[in-house]
Enzyme design. Sequence first.
Site, mmCIF file in Angstrom:
data_model
loop_
_atom_site.group_PDB
_atom_site.id
_atom_site.type_symbol
_atom_site.label_atom_id
_atom_site.label_comp_id
_atom_site.label_asym_id
_atom_site.label_seq_id
_atom_site.Cartn_x
_atom_site.Cartn_y
_atom_site.Cartn_z
ATOM 1 N N PRO A 1 0.837 -1.198 0.000
ATOM 2 C CA PRO A 1 0.000 0.000 0.000
ATOM 3 C C PRO A 1 0.875 1.252 0.000
ATOM 4 O O PRO A 1 1.914 1.281 0.652
ATOM 5 C CB PRO A 1 -0.818 -0.126 1.286
ATOM 6 C CG PRO A 1 -0.086 -1.098 2.128
ATOM 7 C CD PRO A 1 0.719 -1.971 1.223
ATOM 8 N N HIS A 2 0.461 2.249 -0.761
ATOM 9 C CA HIS A 2 1.256 3.470 -0.849
ATOM 10 C C HIS A 2 0.346 4.657 -1.115
ATOM 11 O O HIS A 2 -0.752 4.501 -1.652
ATOM 12 C CB HIS A 2 2.322 3.347 -1.944
ATOM 13 C CG HIS A 2 1.776 2.931 -3.271
ATOM 14 N ND1 HIS A 2 1.494 1.624 -3.576
ATOM 15 C CD2 HIS A 2 1.451 3.647 -4.363
ATOM 16 C CE1 HIS A 2 1.018 1.557 -4.805
ATOM 17 N NE2 HIS A 2 0.973 2.770 -5.311
#
Length: 154
Positions: free
Chosen positions: A65-66
Amino acid sequence: MQLSTILKPEAVKVVSSASSKKRLLHDLGDLAASAHGIDPARAVEALMERETLGPTGVGHGVALPHARIEDLEDVVGVFILLEKPVDFDAVDRQPVDIIFGLFAPETAGVEHLKALALVSRTLREQSICKKLRANADAQTLYTILTEAQTVQAA
């Protein structure tokens, strides 16, 4: 760029379990707050917004996730190893237990992509993931992650 420049030892954590993907994103936000001073609500909101574009579960039990965060100065990372995998809508439909979250400044173009590529390359190595899953000590996990790249580069 090296993992040790974006990941601090205090940004690595072992979590016994997360009840859902949403709970895990909150755990990442809390870790980003304690390790990097990022507002946790802002971090979670940015991660959830990014997930609406497409899941960041890349397969083989790994999620990346970013998100971009306003007013952040550098690309920073957080790492969570789950003792009990959680459904993350991954591309291979397998639950995840290795989660590396990245937060980048709004203006970080190529730096964000370089960091994402670096983390992705590192966690694509099955031997590294195997070592990570075999350890429940945060300091050891940090060492495995930061030394993996040094060995790859050699």
